[in-house]
Enzyme design. Structure first.
Site, PDB file in Angstrom:
ATOM      1  N   SER A  22      38.393  51.985  27.250  1.00 43.76           N
ATOM      2  CA  SER A  22      37.137  50.887  27.362  1.00 43.76           C
ATOM      3  C   SER A  22      37.110  51.233  25.932  1.00 43.76           C
ATOM      4  O   SER A  22      35.251  51.229  25.839  1.00 43.76           O
ATOM      5  CB  SER A  22      35.837  51.669  28.159  1.00 43.76           C
ATOM      6  OG  SER A  22      36.634  52.015  29.356  1.00 43.76           O
ATOM      7  N   ASP A  79      40.244  40.497  30.590  1.00 47.27           N
ATOM      8  CA  ASP A  79      40.218  40.088  29.565  1.00 47.27           C
ATOM      9  C   ASP A  79      41.036  38.791  28.693  1.00 47.27           C
ATOM     10  O   ASP A  79      40.359  38.531  27.885  1.00 47.27           O
ATOM     11  CB  ASP A  79      41.294  41.775  28.527  1.00 47.27           C
ATOM     12  CG  ASP A  79      40.686  42.705  28.215  1.00 47.27           C
ATOM     13  OD1 ASP A  79      39.431  42.593  28.131  1.00 47.27           O
ATOM     14  OD2 ASP A  79      41.356  43.711  27.672  1.00 47.27           O
ATOM     15  N   ILE A 157      52.089  57.628  30.085  1.00 54.15           N
ATOM     16  CA  ILE A 157      53.211  58.212  30.052  1.00 54.15           C
ATOM     17  C   ILE A 157      53.962  56.283  30.274  1.00 54.15           C
ATOM     18  O   ILE A 157      54.509  55.509  29.648  1.00 54.15           O
ATOM     19  CB  ILE A 157      53.805  58.734  31.160  1.00 54.15           C
ATOM     20  CG1 ILE A 157      54.055  60.340  30.746  1.00 54.15           C
ATOM     21  CG2 ILE A 157      55.199  58.499  32.230  1.00 54.15           C
ATOM     22  CD1 ILE A 157      54.022  61.051  32.283  1.00 54.15           C
ATOM     23  N   CYS A 390      32.702  29.989  46.094  1.00 52.75           N
ATOM     24  CA  CYS A 390      34.130  30.547  46.744  1.00 52.75           C
ATOM     25  C   CYS A 390      33.095  31.035  48.181  1.00 52.75           C
ATOM     26  O   CYS A 390      32.880  30.770  48.734  1.00 52.75           O
ATOM     27  CB  CYS A 390      34.186  31.226  45.844  1.00 52.75           C
ATOM     28  SG  CYS A 390      36.148  31.001  46.759  1.00 52.75           S
ATOM     29  N   HIS A 516      36.120  28.210  40.972  1.00 52.48           N
ATOM     30  CA  HIS A 516      35.000  29.239  40.537  1.00 52.48           C
ATOM     31  C   HIS A 516      34.842  28.740  38.902  1.00 52.48           C
ATOM     32  O   HIS A 516      35.816  28.092  38.270  1.00 52.48           O
ATOM     33  CB  HIS A 516      35.825  30.480  40.048  1.00 52.48           C
ATOM     34  CG  HIS A 516      36.272  30.848  41.201  1.00 52.48           C
ATOM     35  ND1 HIS A 516      35.457  32.688  41.494  1.00 52.48           N
ATOM     36  CD2 HIS A 516      37.267  30.847  42.169  1.00 52.48           C
ATOM     37  CE1 HIS A 516      36.159  32.465  42.882  1.00 52.48           C
ATOM     38  NE2 HIS A 516      36.802  32.114  43.700  1.00 52.48           N
ATOM     39  N   GLU A 518      32.775  29.536  36.936  1.00 55.31           N
ATOM     40  CA  GLU A 518      31.821  30.756  36.071  1.00 55.31           C
ATOM     41  C   GLU A 518      33.745  30.746  34.634  1.00 55.31           C
ATOM     42  O   GLU A 518      33.747  31.487  33.687  1.00 55.31           O
ATOM     43  CB  GLU A 518      32.267  31.889  36.127  1.00 55.31           C
ATOM     44  CG  GLU A 518      33.126  32.296  37.682  1.00 55.31           C
ATOM     45  CD  GLU A 518      33.157  32.495  38.942  1.00 55.31           C
ATOM     46  OE1 GLU A 518      32.864  31.063  39.060  1.00 55.31           O
ATOM     47  OE2 GLU A 518      33.920  33.116  39.591  1.00 55.31           O
TER      48      GLU A 518
END
Ligand code: GLN
Length: 545
Positions: A22, A79, A157, A390, A516, A518
């Site tokens: 983060s 992202d 890992i 939606c 959507h 957005e």
């Protein structure tokens, strides 16, 4: 803008993370890309996610935040939303790769006999597949620079094959064509009153054990890094002092491109890639946005009703779309987060009173559904501007069918398979589908708008294209009854007649959309529906003072 003249083949930038998760690799990648774009380079960003899900579509939003959907229907990491919003570009299936996709493809090849006689192994088969996926974007010829963000933290890992693939690529493509930016954290120890470099040293050591040296360090910090800290980091981490870039905590993510410009991140990147630094980034339009963002003239409060409100990342694109739309209107939008399970008939008034607008969020399943329906009823009856997205649109249809048309037990077959009035029903094309992953109606579909509508007023065009992620739809068997009672389908898919938008013309601003909006809002292109919704919220506020 004139393209820098010395561009021959695509260059690659990798962004890895260390010390902590983060830290905002996505924002650093997007900010760097923005600066490179300003300098005339065409840039895209890719995210490699080390989990085994094929895509985040099957992940609970509490685990992973929002699932972002691209034009071509990929369900991707949030992202990618930042990349699109910062760069004003569209991403695609190729921009998000997961370990699940890599293994799926290698195993399919094995079954087809493509590796006949060979033992299939992480090196070279998995790493080859990773390298191919990285190069896909470069090979299109569309991009001068591809930035690839490697998810997770160095030392995990599961990210080892990705690091190994980058190590191999560096040899294949030559050091001047690839650089690695390592984003780390410089913690401040209050007791010692000191910034500490040791975690970064360890993290770089881990990276080097995997065969990669960072070319640039970007250091997240709460306090400025002085020269001696930069020198120390350079000494221990195999970089020059100029390659240590401070990334101080910012008020908003939209400040980060300016911070990176000030620190010269784009300049060191271009020098290392042996690319021209002739064209200077101005960030003109970006700074007009930023200036408006920081100087709003009005404030509105909009209730966001959903069932994942404890994790605001679950609604990331909606939050950002409000920032873009508010800024366009010189309005600061304050979001009041309201859990759809928190309503009772007694407290609804107290929970929603004072709001200037109500948004009912997308979602799946039964939890919190009645709360959403009650909130919609409140918005409709009290003439509060309403946007349903939606599932929010579907619930608006149910509320209207129940309380205005009089179909008391109207429902969606998603929540009650045997409802007497399935005003929302599973799409015909979904009925044979049993797999859950990647099988919804996804990506961009066209919609034809009615001219005399709020949506047309917002878009100012008759044909629009918007992104989708759903299995259920407005049941056209009820269209006539619902229309007669005053809820109009103002947008439909021109080929299938699927209802995309519903409105109540007798209400000041009541819009529900099956898609959507957005996902398509960017800094430079705020979404028209959000822009008009925020405007309507201000109007409502001014009328109720
Ligand atoms: N669950 C609803 C459907 O599948 C709505 C989906 C959503 O809100 N994205 O149709």
């Amino acid at each position: 803008m004139a393209k820098p003249s010395n561009m021959k083949k695509t260059k690659y930038i990798f962004v890895t993370g260390g010390v902590s998760s983060s830290l905002g690799k996505g924002i650093i990648a997007a900010s760097l890309a923005k600066l490179l774009q300003e300098r005339g380079y065409s840039v895209t960003i890719q995210k490699l996610d080390p989990y085994i899900n094929i895509d985040p579509g099957t992940l609970n939003p509490y685990e992973h935040g929002e699932c972002f959907v691209t034009e071509d229907g990929a369900e991707t990491d949030l992202d990618l939303g930042h990349y699109e919003r910062f760069l004003n570009i569209k991403t695609s299936q190729a921009n998000n790769v997961t370990t699940g996709k890599i293994y799926q493809s290698v195993i399919e090849k094995e079954r087809r006999g493509e590796f006949l006689g060979k033992t299939v192994q992480v090196i070279p088969h998995i790493t080859n597949e990773i390298k191919d996926r990285i190069k896909i974007l470069g090979n299109t010829g569309e991009y001068d620079i591809v930035i690839t963000e490697i998810g997770g933290t160095v030392g995990d890992i599961e990210s080892l094959p990705y690091i190994e693939a980058v190590r191999q690529l560096k040899w294949e493509l030559g050091a001047s064509n690839i650089i690695v930016i390592h984003l780390t954290l410089i913690p401040y120890l209050a007791a010692a009153k000191e910034l500490k470099t040791k975690p970064t040293q360890h993290s770089v050591k881990l990276l080097m054990e995997s065969g990669l040296s960072p070319n640039i360090l970007v250091c997240r910090t709460e306090y400025p890094l002085n020269d001696s800290i930069k020198e120390k980091l350079a000494l221990f981490c195999n970089v020059q002092k100029e390659d240590v870039i401070e990334s101080i905590d910012a008020k908003t993510i939209y400040e980060v491109p300016n911070l990176m410009l000030k620190e010269g991140l784009d300049k060191v990147v271009l020098e290392k890639l042996q690319l021209s630094t002739e064209v200077q980034p101005t960030l003109n339009e970006w700074n007009i946005f930023l200036n408006k963002l920081n100087n709003p003239k009005n404030t509105v409060e909009i209730g966001l009703i959903g069932k994942y409100v404890e994790l605001q990342d679950a609604y990331k694109s909606i939050v950002e779309a409000f920032i873009h739309a508010g800024t366009k209107n010189d309005i600061k939008v304050i979001i009041k987060w309201i859990h759809s399970e928190s309503f009772t008939t007694k407290n609804i008034q107290q929970k929603l009173k004072g709001l200037n607008g109500i948004l009912v969020a997308p979602g799946f399943g039964e939890r919190g559904i009645e709360g959403k329906i009650s909130a919609i009823q409140y918005a409709r009856e009290n003439k509060i501007p309403f946007l349903g997205i939606c599932l929010g649109m579907q619930m608006a249809v149910i509320e209207f069918a129940r309380n205005v048309v009089g179909l008391k037990d109207a429902f969606s077959t998603e929540m009650d398979a045997s409802t007497k009035h399935p005003v929302i029903d599973l799409m015909e094309s979904q009925k044979e589908i049993t797999d859950k992953g990647g099988t919804m109606r996804l990506g961009a579909w066209k919609c034809l708008l009615k001219k005399d509508s709020k949506s047309y007023q917002a878009y100012q065009t008759e044909i629009i294209s918007e992104r989708h992620r759903h299995r259920y739809e407005f049941n056209n068997d009820y269209l006539e009854q619902i229309t007669d009672a005053g809820m109009i389908a103002t947008g439909v898919n021109p080929e299938t007649n699927l209802v995309e938008i519903i409105e109540i013309p007798s209400h000041p601003w009541f819009v529900g959309v099956q898609y959507h909006p957005e996902y398509k809002s960017t800094v430079l292109n705020p979404h028209p529906l959000f822009v008009d919704f925020v405007k309507a919220a201000l109007k409502y506020q001014l009328n109720h003072e």
